[in-house]
Structures are given as structure tokens and as C-alpha cells.
Design an enzyme around this catalytic site. Structure first.
Site, short mmCIF file in Angstrom:
data_model
loop_
_atom_site.label_atom_id
_atom_site.label_comp_id
_atom_site.label_asym_id
_atom_site.label_seq_id
_atom_site.Cartn_x
_atom_site.Cartn_y
_atom_site.Cartn_z
N ASP A 1 0.84 -1.20 0.00
CA ASP A 1 0.00 0.00 0.00
C ASP A 1 0.88 1.26 0.00
OD1 ASP A 1 -2.21 1.64 0.10
OD2 ASP A 1 -2.86 1.04 2.10
N GLU B 1 -7.48 -0.33 5.69
CA GLU B 1 -6.03 -0.48 5.46
C GLU B 1 -5.35 -1.00 6.72
OE1 GLU B 1 -5.48 3.02 2.08
OE2 GLU B 1 -5.13 3.52 4.17
C1 5RP Z 1 -5.61 5.91 1.20
C2 5RP Z 1 -4.18 5.96 1.59
C3 5RP Z 1 -3.20 6.08 0.48
O1 5RP Z 1 -2.29 5.02 0.60
C4 5RP Z 1 -2.48 7.39 0.61
O2 5RP Z 1 -3.43 8.43 0.63
C5 5RP Z 1 -1.49 7.60 -0.55
O3 5RP Z 1 -2.19 7.80 -1.72
P1 5RP Z 1 -1.46 8.03 -3.12
O4 5RP Z 1 -0.79 6.75 -3.46
O5 5RP Z 1 -2.59 8.38 -4.05
O6 5RP Z 1 -0.50 9.16 -2.96
O7 5RP Z 1 -3.81 5.92 2.72
O8 5RP Z 1 -6.45 5.94 2.33
#
Ligand code: 5RP
Length: 224
Positions: free
Chosen positions: A85, A107
Site C-alpha cells: 500500500d 487499510e
Molecule cells: C488511502 C491511503 C493512500 O495510501 C495514501 O493516501 C497515498 O495515496 P497516493 O498513493 O494516491 O499518494 O492511505 O487511504
């Protein structure tokens, strides 16, 4: 290189990192956001090498489906080999702020259920101390004002993310003005004790095990 190209590079590096962990029975945990989307797209080329995925949001589940990757419920998956993630901020200890996409609770659950957590981010997310990014807090709707008053006691500035409803039917309060967070694990526990808080976006008690950080010099691998 653009930020999107850096995200694509770490997504590809994450696929290479997890390929040795995959077999016919493996269920992969998959996060949410633009970096996680690129990871899903890159992983799709290897979809015959693993059994299924658990998604941390409805949006990621839809993207996985669109690639013909089976998505299963976490309740039927057991322990996951790996979770991949993105993050909104990461510090050198791999403590994270997450939840910019409002998916923080799922998450955190999928992270907890995974043996290994690989975080993928471009280097704009790297900070020495967390807290410049407003900390997302998922809240039961009826508790919104009460929780905001409690968060004011942290000398911070809680802002309701109006119009956003999480996949769990809750609301998000973004807490501004927390920088620098000196003890992320302690603050994570403290905020979770407020009645009505479902979860907050500090991932310090369970931080990432490995960070793939995209920069113009290439993808750096940082292990905890
Ligand atoms: C979603 C998250 C995402 O991992 C975080 O916002 C990063 O997002 P991106 O990859 O679009 O920069 O925590 O809830």
C-alpha cells in the site's frame, strides 16, 4: 521524472519484491490510492501466479475485478503473506500517516492481518517527522462534534472532510497542526481512546516492514 512516473517505478519494484512470495494459494493484501492503483495494474500481468486478493477499499476491489483478479473477503482469507500500500507520509522508522483516500480503517485491518507490509511511495512522502500532512481520523457520524472537541485538546485543528463517507459509512476528520509528532505510537493510542473514533491514520504500532521509495536516483529499498 514526474511524480506519476516515480509511483509507477515503485509499483513495478513492489511486484518484483513480492513475486518470490507468490504461489497458487497466496492471497495478496492490496491497498488504496493512486500508487496502489499502479501496483494493481502491474500485478495484473502476474495474476495466474497467485490465488486472489483482499482489497482495503471498494475502489481497489473494483480495479482488481477489472483486471480479472479474484477478490475475497478477509474473513475467508486467513493470514495474508503480504500487504502492499501507499502512504501520505513516512518517517525514517517507517511510521506512516495514511488515510488521504479515506480508507485508513480497512487499510489498518488488512495490514494487521498480513505477515509483511511493503509500503510504496514517491519521495515527496518522505519526512523526518510526521504531522505536516493532516492526520485522518475515521469517526462514527453521531460522534463528529464530540471527537472534534476532544481533538482540540491536542492544540490541533480538526477539520471535517465534508461530503466524504467511508466504505464503512463513517466520516473523516483531518487533524491539522500536529507537526512535529514526537511519539507517533503514543499519539495513535491516545486518539483511538476517544469515544466515537474508529481508527486514525497513524501506522506506528504496526509500521511498514519495508519501504520502496521512488526518487530521481532510482527506487530505494529501506527495511525496518
Ligand atoms: C488511502 C491511503 C493512500 O495510501 C495514501 O493516501 C497515498 O495515496 P497516493 O498513493 O494516491 O499518494 O492511505 O487511504
Amino acid at each position: 521524472m514526474t511524480q506519476d512516473q516515480l509511483k509507477a517505478a515503485v509499483a513495478a519494484a513492489a511486484v518484483e519484491t513480492i513475486l518470490p512470495l507468490l504461489d497458487d494459494d497466496t492471497i495478496v493484501g492490496i491497498g488504496t490510492g493512486s500508487t496502489a492503483n499502479l501496483f494493481i495494474d502491474a500485478l495484473a500481468a502476474h495474476k495466474l501466479r497467485f490465488a486472489a486478493a483482499v482489497a482495503s477499499s471498494e475502489a481497489s476491489a473494483q480495479r482488481l475485478h477489472s483486471h480479472g483478479i479474484e477478490v475475497v473477503d478477509l474473513n475467508s482469507a486467513g493470514q495474508l503473506a503480504v500487504y502492499v500500500d501507499g502512504a501520505d507520509e513516512t518517517d525514517p522508522q517507517l511510521n506512516l500517516i495514511k488515510g488521504g483516500g479515506a480508507a485508513l480503517t480497512r487499510e489498518k485491518i488488512v495490514t494487521a492481518a498480513a505477515r509483511h507490509f511493503v509500503c510504496i511511495a514517491d519521495d515527496s512522502k518522505w519526512v523526518e517527522q510526521l504531522g505536516a500532512f493532516p492526520l485522518p481520523v475515521e469517526v462514527i457520524p453521531m460522534a463528529r462534534s464530540y471527537v472534534a472537541r476532544e481533538l482540540l485538546k491536542l492544540n490541533a485543528d480538526p477539520v471535517w472532510r465534508e461530503g466524504v463517507v467511508t466504505d464503512n459509512g463513517n466520516v473523516i476528520i483531518d487533524v491539522h497542526g500536529l507537526w512535529p509528532i514526537h511519539n507517533p505510537a503514543e499519539l495513535e493510542s491516545h486518539i483511538n481512546q476517544i469515544a466515537g473514533v474508529v481508527c486514525n491514520g497513524l501506522f506506528a504500532q504496526r509500521s511498514a516492514d519495508c519501504l520502496l521509495l521512488g526518487s530521481r536516483d532510482g527506487v530505494k529499498r529501506i527495511e525496518r
